[in-house]
Design a protein around this motif. Structure first.
Motif, PDB file in Angstrom:
ATOM      1  N   UNK A  55       0.858  -1.182   0.000  1.00  0.00           N
ATOM      2  CA  UNK A  55       0.000   0.000   0.000  1.00  0.00           C
ATOM      3  C   UNK A  55       0.900   1.240   0.000  1.00  0.00           C
ATOM      4  N   UNK A  56       0.441   2.306  -0.626  1.00  0.00           N
ATOM      5  CA  UNK A  56       1.238   3.526  -0.732  1.00  0.00           C
ATOM      6  C   UNK A  56       0.399   4.724  -0.287  1.00  0.00           C
ATOM      7  N   UNK A  57       0.996   5.578   0.543  1.00  0.00           N
ATOM      8  CA  UNK A  57       0.409   6.855   0.954  1.00  0.00           C
ATOM      9  C   UNK A  57       1.457   7.918   0.678  1.00  0.00           C
ATOM     10  N   UNK A  58       1.141   8.871  -0.194  1.00  0.00           N
ATOM     11  CA  UNK A  58       2.152   9.808  -0.685  1.00  0.00           C
ATOM     12  C   UNK A  58       1.665  11.246  -0.609  1.00  0.00           C
ATOM     13  N   UNK A  59       2.635  12.163  -0.673  1.00  0.00           N
ATOM     14  CA  UNK A  59       2.336  13.593  -0.583  1.00  0.00           C
ATOM     15  C   UNK A  59       3.264  14.374  -1.502  1.00  0.00           C
ATOM     16  N   UNK A  60       2.708  15.342  -2.243  1.00  0.00           N
ATOM     17  CA  UNK A  60       3.481  16.341  -2.980  1.00  0.00           C
ATOM     18  C   UNK A  60       4.447  15.663  -3.962  1.00  0.00           C
ATOM     19  N   UNK A  61       5.741  15.922  -3.857  1.00  0.00           N
ATOM     20  CA  UNK A  61       6.766  15.266  -4.675  1.00  0.00           C
ATOM     21  C   UNK A  61       6.589  13.749  -4.630  1.00  0.00           C
ATOM     22  N   UNK A  62       6.229  13.245  -3.452  1.00  0.00           N
ATOM     23  CA  UNK A  62       6.007  11.817  -3.302  1.00  0.00           C
ATOM     24  C   UNK A  62       4.860  11.298  -4.143  1.00  0.00           C
ATOM     25  N   UNK A  63       3.881  12.157  -4.453  1.00  0.00           N
ATOM     26  CA  UNK A  63       2.797  11.750  -5.347  1.00  0.00           C
ATOM     27  C   UNK A  63       3.348  11.328  -6.706  1.00  0.00           C
TER      28      UNK A  63
END
Length: 300
Positions: A104-112
């Protein structure tokens, strides 16, 4: 009830290191259960997840790293930073931890953007993704409204701007992109700045910002992957974020079939910092729905 904070000093003591292509990378692991990869944004680091870390670790094996060029990881000056390489880094970290199943992946900003690359690799048979949730980020180049500091870093004098970038510049930028009632405290700004400035990070900010044109190069491949509709996806987004707020979600709803989106009222670009209780609630509801759907499929 508010979630407990993990002070940066304590967070740093819990980190471990491994070597990726000759560079030292700091990473964190906690909990048991299905693997959950947390991918941070620009210009910060994995400490962004500290409010959610323990609650998520109660039911997942949570994994996070400071990407190459960020936080407490190596920040080589003579290096071309690339989103595709950051995806390679996360796959190398999972291999290092002997995680071979779906993630599972939860990402933000650059991480998106890194998550979008991993999603594309999933459909290409090069990564095993179970689900993905995006927090505020430039999922579509056409909706990404670049902040002034980013514009300057992208300019021909970006290297000079980066070297002049200081805590006050960071504070001014964060005040503009956080929600009006959820801006970071002075001590939090000190901690964010500590992570950026570690290992002379200001020297490479103009190199890291190359992710913006890289997003344009990969747009069609990444959007095609998001539109496949075969994996559970959700967007949890701070509505008043001037960079990738409600306008980005509107575009997501236009392009992604059966779009699953949550808008957080009066919250800005960093929902996991500004409204961690709400993010946790909506993330766990998303995961519960996946579990229920899987159970129903098994029973039929």
């Amino acid at each position: 009830m508010p979630l407990a904070e993990i002070p940066l000093s304590a967070w740093r003591t819990r980190g471990q290191s491994f070597v990726f292509r000759g560079q030292a990378i700091r990473y964190w692991v906690a909990g048991q259960g299905e693997p959950l990869l947390l991918i941070h944004g620009f210009p910060s680091a994995s400490w962004d997840w500290h409010y959610l870390w323990q609650p998520l670790a109660q039911r997942n094996r949570v994994i996070a790293c400071d990407m190459l060029g960020f936080g407490d990881s190596a920040k080589p000056l003579d290096h071309t930073y690339c989103l595709l390489e950051q995806a390679d880094l996360h796959q190398a970290l999972l291999e290092h931890l002997r995680v071979h199943g779906k993630v599972h992946v939860l990402a933000h900003d650059y991480g998106d953007s890194v998550a979008q690359e991993l999603l594309a690799r999933h459909y290409e048979g090069r990564f095993k993704m179970a689900s993905c949730v995006f927090l505020n980020g430039g999922l579509f180049p056409e909706t990404h409204r670049v902040a002034l500091a980013q514009k300057l870093l992208l300019s021909p004098v970006g290297w000079m701007v980066g070297r002049a970038f200081g805590r006050n510049t960071l504070a001014d930028t964060f005040r503009q992109i956080f929600g009006p009632d959820t801006r970071p405290s002075e001590s939090a700004l000190d901690d964010f700045w500590s992570l950026i400035a570690n290992n002379d990070g200001q020297r490479i900010l103009h190199k890291l910002i190359a992710y913006i044109p890289q997003r344009r190069q990969q747009r069609e491949r990444w959007v095609t992957a998001m539109r496949r509709g075969e994996l559970p996806l959700r967007v949890i987004d701070g509505e008043v974020d001037p960079i990738s707020g409600a306008h980005m979600v509107e575009r997501y709803r236009e392009l992604v079939p059966d779009a699953d989106t949550v808008l957080l009222s009066n919250i800005g670009h960093y929902p996991q910092i500004e409204a961690p209780v709400q993010v946790l609630k909506h993330y766990l509801a998303f995961r519960e729905r996946i579990t229920q759907a899987s159970t129903q499929l098994t029973c039929t």
